[in-house]
Design a protein around this motif. Structure first.
Motif, mmCIF file in Angstrom:
data_model
loop_
_atom_site.group_PDB
_atom_site.id
_atom_site.type_symbol
_atom_site.label_atom_id
_atom_site.label_comp_id
_atom_site.label_asym_id
_atom_site.label_seq_id
_atom_site.Cartn_x
_atom_site.Cartn_y
_atom_site.Cartn_z
ATOM 1 N N ILE A 1 -37.075 19.756 29.826
ATOM 2 C CA ILE A 1 -35.654 19.760 29.478
ATOM 3 C C ILE A 1 -35.544 20.224 28.027
ATOM 4 O O ILE A 1 -36.022 19.550 27.118
ATOM 5 C CB ILE A 1 -35.031 18.351 29.616
ATOM 6 N N ASP A 2 -34.929 21.398 27.826
ATOM 7 C CA ASP A 2 -34.889 21.944 26.467
ATOM 8 C C ASP A 2 -33.626 21.523 25.721
ATOM 9 O O ASP A 2 -32.790 20.761 26.231
ATOM 10 C CB ASP A 2 -35.058 23.465 26.483
ATOM 11 N N GLY A 3 -33.484 22.034 24.505
ATOM 12 C CA GLY A 3 -32.361 21.645 23.675
ATOM 13 C C GLY A 3 -31.013 22.064 24.230
ATOM 14 O O GLY A 3 -30.015 21.363 24.039
ATOM 15 N N ASP A 4 -30.963 23.209 24.894
ATOM 16 C CA ASP A 4 -29.710 23.636 25.523
ATOM 17 C C ASP A 4 -29.249 22.623 26.566
ATOM 18 O O ASP A 4 -28.061 22.297 26.663
ATOM 19 C CB ASP A 4 -29.884 25.009 26.176
ATOM 20 N N GLN A 5 -30.195 22.150 27.357
ATOM 21 C CA GLN A 5 -29.856 21.172 28.394
ATOM 22 C C GLN A 5 -29.466 19.824 27.798
ATOM 23 O O GLN A 5 -28.543 19.161 28.276
ATOM 24 C CB GLN A 5 -31.046 21.024 29.351
ATOM 25 N N ILE A 6 -30.167 19.417 26.746
ATOM 26 C CA ILE A 6 -29.813 18.172 26.066
ATOM 27 C C ILE A 6 -28.402 18.264 25.494
ATOM 28 O O ILE A 6 -27.592 17.333 25.610
ATOM 29 C CB ILE A 6 -30.846 17.862 24.960
ATOM 30 N N ARG B 1 -14.855 16.534 19.988
ATOM 31 C CA ARG B 1 -13.923 17.116 19.031
ATOM 32 C C ARG B 1 -14.401 18.500 18.619
ATOM 33 O O ARG B 1 -15.561 18.696 18.265
ATOM 34 C CB ARG B 1 -13.829 16.218 17.805
ATOM 35 N N GLY B 2 -13.504 19.482 18.681
ATOM 36 C CA GLY B 2 -13.850 20.826 18.265
ATOM 37 C C GLY B 2 -14.780 21.507 19.248
ATOM 38 O O GLY B 2 -15.148 20.949 20.291
ATOM 39 N N PRO B 3 -15.213 22.725 18.924
ATOM 40 C CA PRO B 3 -16.124 23.445 19.817
ATOM 41 C C PRO B 3 -17.543 22.914 19.720
ATOM 42 O O PRO B 3 -17.942 22.343 18.701
ATOM 43 C CB PRO B 3 -16.056 24.883 19.289
ATOM 44 N N VAL B 4 -18.311 23.085 20.783
ATOM 45 C CA VAL B 4 -19.758 22.881 20.731
ATOM 46 C C VAL B 4 -20.355 24.158 20.153
ATOM 47 O O VAL B 4 -19.955 25.269 20.512
ATOM 48 C CB VAL B 4 -20.329 22.596 22.124
ATOM 49 N N VAL B 5 -21.312 24.017 19.240
ATOM 50 C CA VAL B 5 -21.903 25.175 18.575
ATOM 51 C C VAL B 5 -23.365 25.325 18.991
ATOM 52 O O VAL B 5 -24.154 24.381 18.870
ATOM 53 C CB VAL B 5 -21.794 25.053 17.042
ATOM 54 N N GLY B 6 -23.694 26.493 19.507
ATOM 55 C CA GLY B 6 -25.079 26.859 19.780
ATOM 56 C C GLY B 6 -25.484 27.972 18.835
ATOM 57 O O GLY B 6 -24.930 28.123 17.745
ATOM 58 N N THR B 7 -26.462 28.781 19.255
ATOM 59 C CA THR B 7 -26.878 29.924 18.434
ATOM 60 C C THR B 7 -26.898 31.177 19.292
ATOM 61 O O THR B 7 -26.637 31.149 20.490
ATOM 62 C CB THR B 7 -28.295 29.716 17.850
ATOM 63 N N GLN B 8 -27.235 32.268 18.647
ATOM 64 C CA GLN B 8 -27.362 33.534 19.360
ATOM 65 C C GLN B 8 -28.390 33.451 20.483
ATOM 66 O O GLN B 8 -28.318 34.210 21.445
ATOM 67 C CB GLN B 8 -27.772 34.640 18.382
ATOM 68 N N MET B 9 -29.330 32.511 20.369
ATOM 69 C CA MET B 9 -30.383 32.378 21.368
ATOM 70 C C MET B 9 -30.047 31.364 22.455
ATOM 71 O O MET B 9 -30.806 31.204 23.409
ATOM 72 C CB MET B 9 -31.692 31.965 20.698
ATOM 73 N N GLY C 1 -26.429 22.578 18.425
ATOM 74 C CA GLY C 1 -27.884 22.532 18.501
ATOM 75 C C GLY C 1 -28.509 23.815 18.972
ATOM 76 O O GLY C 1 -27.845 24.819 19.244
ATOM 77 N N GLU C 2 -29.842 23.760 19.065
ATOM 78 C CA GLU C 2 -30.659 24.906 19.447
ATOM 79 C C GLU C 2 -31.548 24.535 20.627
ATOM 80 O O GLU C 2 -31.858 23.365 20.849
ATOM 81 C CB GLU C 2 -31.544 25.329 18.283
ATOM 82 N N ARG D 1 -29.294 25.244 9.980
ATOM 83 C CA ARG D 1 -28.428 25.388 8.807
ATOM 84 C C ARG D 1 -27.139 26.117 9.184
ATOM 85 O O ARG D 1 -26.040 25.735 8.783
ATOM 86 C CB ARG D 1 -29.183 26.162 7.722
ATOM 87 N N HIS D 2 -27.287 27.183 9.984
ATOM 88 C CA HIS D 2 -26.120 27.967 10.388
ATOM 89 C C HIS D 2 -25.273 27.218 11.420
ATOM 90 O O HIS D 2 -24.045 27.340 11.431
ATOM 91 C CB HIS D 2 -26.572 29.315 10.944
ATOM 92 N N VAL D 3 -25.936 26.447 12.276
ATOM 93 C CA VAL D 3 -25.195 25.616 13.232
ATOM 94 C C VAL D 3 -24.327 24.617 12.471
ATOM 95 O O VAL D 3 -23.144 24.429 12.780
ATOM 96 C CB VAL D 3 -26.160 24.884 14.183
ATOM 97 N N MET D 4 -24.900 23.979 11.461
ATOM 98 C CA MET D 4 -24.158 23.014 10.664
ATOM 99 C C MET D 4 -22.973 23.670 9.968
ATOM 100 O O MET D 4 -21.855 23.126 9.956
ATOM 101 C CB MET D 4 -25.081 22.371 9.625
ATOM 102 N N GLU D 5 -23.185 24.838 9.400
ATOM 103 C CA GLU D 5 -22.100 25.527 8.702
ATOM 104 C C GLU D 5 -20.942 25.834 9.646
ATOM 105 O O GLU D 5 -19.771 25.666 9.290
ATOM 106 C CB GLU D 5 -22.632 26.814 8.066
ATOM 107 N N MET D 6 -21.264 26.264 10.873
ATOM 108 C CA MET D 6 -20.203 26.583 11.816
ATOM 109 C C MET D 6 -19.496 25.319 12.304
ATOM 110 O O MET D 6 -18.275 25.319 12.509
ATOM 111 C CB MET D 6 -20.755 27.381 13.003
#
Length: 446
Positions: free
Chosen positions: A256-261, A276-284, A323-324, A308-313
């Motif tokens: 079970i990877d981070g996307d699934q978690i 609250r707000g959008p869920v933020v993932g990454t380009q991957m 998460g990633e 770092r970029h996830v947190m900023e968004m």
């Protein structure tokens, strides 16, 4: 001004080679102490580490640097990175320092910092520290030197904090396996789950300074899979060396990877009316996650790769969860940074509340096949990605995939590589498109 020493997550490298030398660590401690102390009487930092043998050396060097800058040092000993972030806030320190190279082998180490709010430093503060690193070291007067002391109850404080994020329920009757990666969570991790009532089988909890992340932890799930199947556990939890990441295996030994978690936590937050707000993932992040969130009516945004970029968004969009796929999950309603133990507890809370297993919670998510090909390059990656032949190959790939998938080409941030990633609803199609794109990059890679 470009960075000379700081990367995406502090300073990191092979032990004994620049910048990870005791001389540099002393200077880094002094420079950071000057920035964090700013002449404040009684200014202090908290310092934690993982279980690498080199941690002793860097701890002493940093302590000397802070002392020379007139800053007090509270030594926490081996503690997960997010535990240091928490105690930075709880003890009202000017900064938190972690000596760790995360999921890397023992021969690497690093130093990363948190501000007084338990969040990673801004670019401006990191650049200010860098400017001082190259300045002559000027020691404060003897009567102004910083002192150091051990915080004996650091682990206990963090254990209680983690338990507090779980809520009022307990884990009685739950059988699980925990892999601590022979890292920073080897003591606190088992205590968190056992004190909540779980029946815990622990592996990867015998660090010797050299075996951190070695065939164990979130980068090597085979031992965890075997232990879950052997013990008949409901699930397994794998941390990395500094315990800011978490991956799992289900009762069948399936990873079970981070996307699934992220999906499990997000749908539970939504069911409770707490999202609250959008869920933020990454380009991957897997395209299947994006589609599954869309089906639930959950907004999803993609940041650049890196927590770092996830947190900023998240901060920019007012989100609380991101998460990633690597297992770095950020739950801003519970803590200020990625935390493997807190993430695992959020999944367990969701399973307990809904009376479901992991496979049942994931029934609405279908991950798309993903192929990643790393292409070595000699020329500047940005120039290669801008070439007409590469752009044309991407356009052709997108037309070929249509709504069935997506492509992503990006330069590696740490190696002379271009990463070619393709996702689609069919593995054969995914592989074919990825190989075609990789060939186009190789054709212009010199």
């Amino acid at each position: 001004m470009s960075r000379q020493y700081f990367g995406t997550d502090g300073v990191r490298g092979r032990v004994g080679q620049s910048p990870m030398t005791p001389e540099f660590a002393l200077k880094l401690g002094w420079a950071a102490g000057r920035v964090f102390g700013r002449g404040l009487p009684g200014a202090r930092v908290v310092v934690g580490k993982d279980t690498r043998r080199s941690g002793y050396m860097f701890e002493s060097a940093l302590e000397a640097g802070f002392a020379a800058a007139g800053v007090e040092t509270d030594l926490l000993g081996p503690l997960p990175t997010p535990g240091v972030a928490y105690l930075t806030r709880a003890l009202r320190a000017q900064a938190g320092v972690v000596i760790s190279a995360s999921h890397n082998p023992h021969h690497d180490n690093g130093v990363k910092f948190f501000g007084p709010d338990g969040r990673k430093l801004s670019d401006e503060i990191e650049l200010e520290i860098e400017r001082l690193i190259d300045a002559p070291l000027e020691c404060v007067a003897p009567d102004q030197l910083g002192r150091a002391k051990r915080i004996d109850d650091a682990a206990g404080r963090y254990i209680e904090f983690c338990k507090g994020t779980f809520g009022e329920k307990n884990l009685h009757g739950l059988k699980l396996v925990l892999d601590c990666a022979n890292g920073a969570a080897y003591r606190v991790g088992p205590a968190v789950f056992e004190e909540l009532g779980a029946d815990v089988t622990v592996i990867g909890n015998h660090p010797n300074g050299l075996n951190i992340n070695a065939a164990c932890g979130s980068t090597h799930l085979d031992a965890l899979k075997a232990a879950v199947l052997r013990s008949g556990a409901a699930l397994g939890i794998a941390l990395d060396g500094d315990a800011d990441r978490c991956l799992m295996v289900d009762e069948r030994g399936e990873p079970i990877d981070g996307d699934q978690i992220l999906y499990v936590i997000a749908q539970w937050r939504q069911a409770n009316g707490e999202l609250r707000g959008p869920v933020v993932g990454t380009q991957m992040s897997n395209l299947g996650v994006e589609r599954a969130f869309d089906a639930l009516g959950i907004a999803f945004q993609r940041a650049q790769v890196g927590d770092r970029h996830v947190m900023e968004m998240l901060q920019a969009s007012g989100g609380m969860l991101g998460g990633e796929g690597s297992g770095h999950i950020i739950c801003l309603d519970k803590t200020t940074t990625g935390d493997g133990l807190v993430s695992a507890l959020q999944v367990l809370a969701a399973l307990r509340a809904q009376g479901k297993s992991l496979p049942e919670m994931l029934s609405g998510l279908r991950l798309f096949p993903q192929v990643l090909i790393n292409v070595p390059v000699q020329a500047r990656a940005a120039d290669i990605l801008a070439r007409s032949s590469v752009l044309a190959a991407q356009d052709e790939a997108r037309v070929r995939l249509g709504r069935r998938g997506r492509v992503l080409l990006r330069a590696s941030g740490t190696e002379p590589l271009i990463r070619v990633m393709v996702e689609a609803d069919d593995m054969a199609l995914t592989q074919a498109v990825a190989e075609s794109l990789a060939a186009a990059v190789r054709g212009t890679a010199d």
